[in-house]
Design an enzyme around this catalytic site. Structure first.
Site, PDB file in Angstrom:
ATOM      1  N   HIS A  38      -6.112   1.949  -3.586  1.00  0.00           N
ATOM      2  CA  HIS A  38      -5.393   1.468  -2.528  1.00  0.00           C
ATOM      3  C   HIS A  38      -4.892   0.226  -2.981  1.00  0.00           C
ATOM      4  CE1 HIS A  38      -8.028  -1.313  -0.497  1.00  0.00           C
ATOM      5  NE2 HIS A  38      -8.611  -0.487  -1.287  1.00  0.00           N
TER       6      HIS A  38
ATOM      7  N   HIS B  41      -2.553   0.776   7.198  1.00  0.00           N
ATOM      8  CA  HIS B  41      -3.025   0.855   5.737  1.00  0.00           C
ATOM      9  C   HIS B  41      -3.270   2.300   4.926  1.00  0.00           C
ATOM     10  CE1 HIS B  41      -3.998  -1.288   2.057  1.00  0.00           C
ATOM     11  NE2 HIS B  41      -5.211  -0.426   1.969  1.00  0.00           N
TER      12      HIS B  41
ATOM     13  N   CYS C  39       0.723  -1.001   0.056  1.00  0.00           N
ATOM     14  CA  CYS C  39       0.174   0.001  -0.087  1.00  0.00           C
ATOM     15  C   CYS C  39       1.005   1.187   0.041  1.00  0.00           C
ATOM     16  CB  CYS C  39      -0.906  -0.018   1.203  1.00  0.00           C
ATOM     17  SG  CYS C  39      -0.377   0.049   2.893  1.00  0.00           S
TER      18      CYS C  39
END
Length: 160
Positions: free
Chosen positions: A133, A121, A70
């Site tokens: 993402h 994240h 990510c």
């Protein structure tokens, strides 16, 4: 021989210099690409980024279309589309820019989630409660902030 040892030590010392923190790590590589204040243009660039990377598998530590994590995806996306250099890790990225409320998000803002006890994240907000993402299960994709999983895990947002 002494010269080689001294030269080696100097090179080693230079290589170990510490990285700057916070906004200092947000460097402008080629700011002539597009201003982040232009929401329509930013969204257009992010949709192009999605088209180019869609389905790229998640790979921890990955930094290519063979696999990306990510924070690597965010780093590469901002570099490619906006000419901005970001830090490598989610933790470091969560300290750049300024805090922005979830209700005031605009395309290009970073959105952060606490996905585990110590796991974080990051994604890029694209508008309409959606973000781009690298998902651990489905690779690079668009998800909704209104999704029950992401809604529950939301942590903070940052504007660069």
């Amino acid at each position: 021989m002494k010269f080689i040892v001294v030269l080696s030590l100097l090179l080693l010392l230079n290589a170990c210099s510490s990285a700057p923190n916070g906004d200092e790590t947000l460097q402008t590589a080629a700011r002539d690409k597009i201003a982040l204040e232009n929401s329509d243009a930013v969204k257009s660039q992010l949709m192009q980024l999605h088209k180019e990377w869609k389905g790229t598998p998640y790979r921890f530590g990955g930094m290519s279309k063979r696999g990306v994590d990510c924070s690597g995806f965010v780093l590469l996306g901002f570099e490619q589309k906006f000419g901005l250099s970001l830090p490598r890790t989610t933790d470091e990225q969560s300290a750049v820019g300024k805090s922005v409320s979830k209700s005031n998000l605009r395309p290009g803002d970073l959105v952060f989630f606490k996905t585990g006890w110590s796991t974080r994240h990051v994604g890029i907000y694209i508008g309409n409660h959606q973000f781009l993402h690298a998902s651990t299960s489905q690779g690079v994709m668009i998800s909704s902030l209104d999704n029950s999983y992401w809604k529950q895990k939301y942590w903070q947002s940052r504007r660069l």
